[in-house]
Design a protein around this motif. Structure first.
Motif, PDB file in Angstrom:
ATOM      1  N   ALA A   1       0.826  -1.207   0.000  1.00  0.00           N
ATOM      2  CA  ALA A   1       0.000   0.000   0.000  1.00  0.00           C
ATOM      3  C   ALA A   1       0.860   1.257   0.000  1.00  0.00           C
ATOM      4  O   ALA A   1       0.550   2.243  -0.690  1.00  0.00           O
ATOM      5  CB  ALA A   1      -0.928  -0.013   1.207  1.00  0.00           C
ATOM      6  N   ALA A   2       1.960   1.259   0.752  1.00  0.00           N
ATOM      7  CA  ALA A   2       2.847   2.423   0.801  1.00  0.00           C
ATOM      8  C   ALA A   2       3.442   2.709  -0.569  1.00  0.00           C
ATOM      9  O   ALA A   2       3.590   3.871  -0.972  1.00  0.00           O
ATOM     10  CB  ALA A   2       3.951   2.200   1.829  1.00  0.00           C
TER      11      ALA A   2
ATOM     12  N   THR B   1       5.880   8.004   2.651  1.00  0.00           N
ATOM     13  CA  THR B   1       5.525   6.641   2.240  1.00  0.00           C
ATOM     14  C   THR B   1       6.712   5.699   2.405  1.00  0.00           C
ATOM     15  O   THR B   1       6.534   4.523   2.733  1.00  0.00           O
ATOM     16  CB  THR B   1       5.049   6.606   0.778  1.00  0.00           C
ATOM     17  OG1 THR B   1       6.122   6.962  -0.107  1.00  0.00           O
ATOM     18  CG2 THR B   1       3.864   7.528   0.559  1.00  0.00           C
ATOM     19  N   ARG B   2       7.912   6.228   2.199  1.00  0.00           N
ATOM     20  CA  ARG B   2       9.098   5.392   2.425  1.00  0.00           C
ATOM     21  C   ARG B   2       9.253   5.050   3.899  1.00  0.00           C
ATOM     22  O   ARG B   2       9.695   3.952   4.244  1.00  0.00           O
ATOM     23  CB  ARG B   2      10.353   6.117   1.918  1.00  0.00           C
ATOM     24  CG  ARG B   2      10.380   6.367   0.424  1.00  0.00           C
ATOM     25  CD  ARG B   2      10.424   5.090  -0.374  1.00  0.00           C
ATOM     26  NE  ARG B   2      11.738   4.460  -0.325  1.00  0.00           N
ATOM     27  CZ  ARG B   2      11.989   3.247  -0.798  1.00  0.00           C
ATOM     28  NH1 ARG B   2      11.017   2.513  -1.307  1.00  0.00           N
ATOM     29  NH2 ARG B   2      13.215   2.746  -0.742  1.00  0.00           N
ATOM     30  N   ALA B   3       8.885   5.989   4.769  1.00  0.00           N
ATOM     31  CA  ALA B   3       8.951   5.714   6.201  1.00  0.00           C
ATOM     32  C   ALA B   3       7.963   4.619   6.593  1.00  0.00           C
ATOM     33  O   ALA B   3       8.287   3.716   7.382  1.00  0.00           O
ATOM     34  CB  ALA B   3       8.671   6.990   6.990  1.00  0.00           C
ATOM     35  N   VAL B   4       6.734   4.694   6.044  1.00  0.00           N
ATOM     36  CA  VAL B   4       5.739   3.664   6.328  1.00  0.00           C
ATOM     37  C   VAL B   4       6.213   2.309   5.795  1.00  0.00           C
ATOM     38  O   VAL B   4       6.112   1.275   6.479  1.00  0.00           O
ATOM     39  CB  VAL B   4       4.373   4.041   5.710  1.00  0.00           C
ATOM     40  CG1 VAL B   4       3.385   2.879   5.835  1.00  0.00           C
ATOM     41  CG2 VAL B   4       3.821   5.286   6.384  1.00  0.00           C
ATOM     42  N   ALA B   5       6.728   2.320   4.571  1.00  0.00           N
ATOM     43  CA  ALA B   5       7.248   1.081   3.997  1.00  0.00           C
ATOM     44  C   ALA B   5       8.394   0.521   4.838  1.00  0.00           C
ATOM     45  O   ALA B   5       8.521  -0.696   5.010  1.00  0.00           O
ATOM     46  CB  ALA B   5       7.720   1.330   2.563  1.00  0.00           C
TER      47      ALA B   5
ATOM     48  N   CYS C   1       4.407  -7.622  -4.411  1.00  0.00           N
ATOM     49  CA  CYS C   1       4.041  -8.004  -3.048  1.00  0.00           C
ATOM     50  C   CYS C   1       2.807  -8.904  -2.998  1.00  0.00           C
ATOM     51  O   CYS C   1       2.638  -9.672  -2.035  1.00  0.00           O
ATOM     52  CB  CYS C   1       3.782  -6.764  -2.203  1.00  0.00           C
ATOM     53  SG  CYS C   1       5.249  -5.800  -1.807  1.00  0.00           S
ATOM     54  N   LEU C   2       1.947  -8.826  -3.998  1.00  0.00           N
ATOM     55  CA  LEU C   2       0.691  -9.569  -3.942  1.00  0.00           C
ATOM     56  C   LEU C   2       0.884 -11.081  -4.023  1.00  0.00           C
ATOM     57  O   LEU C   2       0.359 -11.812  -3.168  1.00  0.00           O
ATOM     58  CB  LEU C   2      -0.252  -9.062  -5.036  1.00  0.00           C
ATOM     59  CG  LEU C   2      -0.618  -7.573  -4.921  1.00  0.00           C
ATOM     60  CD1 LEU C   2      -1.586  -7.176  -6.023  1.00  0.00           C
ATOM     61  CD2 LEU C   2      -1.204  -7.268  -3.536  1.00  0.00           C
TER      62      LEU C   2
END
Length: 393
Positions: free
Chosen positions: A80-81, A97-101, A167-168
């Motif tokens: 999602a990120a 988004t990189r932090a969330v990832a 990733c899926l």
């Protein structure tokens, strides 16, 4: 090695592709988002900071959950990120988004390292770690060069979409192929969280974490800025960047595979031989970068030496943290990513100096020199002599 271990390596491949792919996309991302080369390069250390800080937190929160569900949640959050990062036009949002990832990656790797160690006998932790880290090295061989090529042919956003899509099937594999609690000890026999955190008071554990961080700082700092070395100093075209990244990845795969067979029983010789060679290699690459043939050879050998030495030291972290069965992976992840955070930040400061594009290579040599200087007086610890494995008592 058990099949679930290879499923975990597949997920690490997808995440490793994301972590490393910025190395081949930095120039285009900087141009598209209107930021400097050094600012765009900060996405790599920014990712690593999130992973280093997030690893213990995520592992602590996941202690009471089945390993499979935790790993699945982290993979989906990672995807999602990247989907959000692929559509944003704001560098701060992309950085977020990189932090969330990074947090998702940290949680996944922390749980995966612990799970991998639990899937094999105690004396095969190094081999299990080598299989898991082969996902990272294969990412540098195939994923990162493919991402760089995709970014060259289309744009960097296409690479982010590709990682999200990758990733899926990984999530499906985890859901269908991994037992709910692979290799977990009986919860009643597991130390409480306070006892596992207290393991960080061990000087031996702190030492091997520090050495692992320093070596990985050199590796990530140099790797992140290989693209400018290829295009500016060597004078090669942009399409050579994926080739160079692939050579580094091939070397890293060879290094982690060979060292994985020695890290359990003979880590001392790996460090004693690989350390000085790695130290000499970064200056040699900096001085010969204008000669493409030398550049290609040295990129391969430095990839091999970097991952052989780094992988061995991270294995030592797992051994020294054996008294913390659910947090050992988090400590190893934190050490690896602390280096991945600091290395590119220091390397970026050298780009504006007289050293130019090869400045990061000299900073890599400095990190390795510090690691060898710190580790030399404690070489018995690095070699696992008189190892204090509390879990074996």
């Amino acid at each position: 090695m058990p099949l679930p271990l290879y499923l975990l390596a597949l997920a690490v491949f997808a995440m490793g592709t994301s972590e490393f792919m910025v190395a081949g996309l930095v120039p285009d991302m900087a141009s598209d988002l209107g930021v400097s080369l050094g600012t765009a390069g900060s996405l790599t250390p920014g990712f690593a900071v999130g992973a280093a800080v997030g690893a213990p937190l995520a592992a602590g929160l996941a202690r009471g959950r089945p390993g499979r569900s935790s790993l699945l949640l982290f993979v989906l959050a990672f995807a999602a990120a990247h989907a959000v990062g692929a559509v944003t036009t704001s560098f701060p949002v992309l950085f977020a988004t990189r932090a969330v990832a990074a947090l998702a990656y940290a949680g996944f790797l922390a749980v995966a390292l612990t799970t991998a160690a639990g899937l094999v006998p105690r004396h095969e932790k190094g081999r299990a770690l080598a299989v898991l880290l082969s996902g990272t090295t294969l990412a540098t061989i195939a994923g990162v060069p493919a991402g760089a090529l995709l970014g060259t042919l289309l744009d960097w956003r296409a690479t982010f979409w590709a990682v999200a899509a990758l990733c899926l099937p990984t999530a499906v594999g985890i859901l269908t192929g991994l037992p709910a609690r692979p290799g977990h000890e009986d919860d009643a026999a597991r130390p409480d969280l306070r006892s596992e955190l207290a393991r960080l008071r061990s000087p031996r554990l702190i030492l091997v974490m520090l050495l692992g961080a320093l070596v990985n700082a050199a590796t990530f700092g140099c790797f992140t800025f290989l693209a400018p070395v290829v295009t500016d100093r060597a004078g090669l075209g942009k399409l050579w960047v994926p080739v160079v990244l692939m050579l580094f990845g091939l070397g890293s795969f060879v290094g982690v595979t060979l060292a994985g067979r020695l890290a359990d029983r003979r880590p001392g010789p790996v460090v004693a031989v690989g350390g000085p060679l790695l130290l000499a290699g970064w200056p040699a690459l900096a001085l010969s970068a204008e000669r493409p043939a030398a550049l290609l050879v040295l990129v391969f050998t430095q990839g091999a030496l970097s991952f052989a030495l780094g992988g061995t030291l991270i294995t030592r972290v797992l051994y020294e943290a054996a008294g913390a069965p659910t947090m050992a992976g988090a400590y190893a992840t934190a050490a690896l990513n602390a280096g991945a955070a600091v290395g590119p930040l220091v390397a970026a400061t050298t780009l504006g100096t007289a050293l130019g594009p090869v400045g990061p290579l000299w900073s890599g040599a400095l990190f390795v020199a510090v690691a060898l200087s710190v580790g030399l007086p404690f070489r018995g610890v690095v070699a696992g002599v008189k190892e204090r494995d509390e879990s074996a008592r």
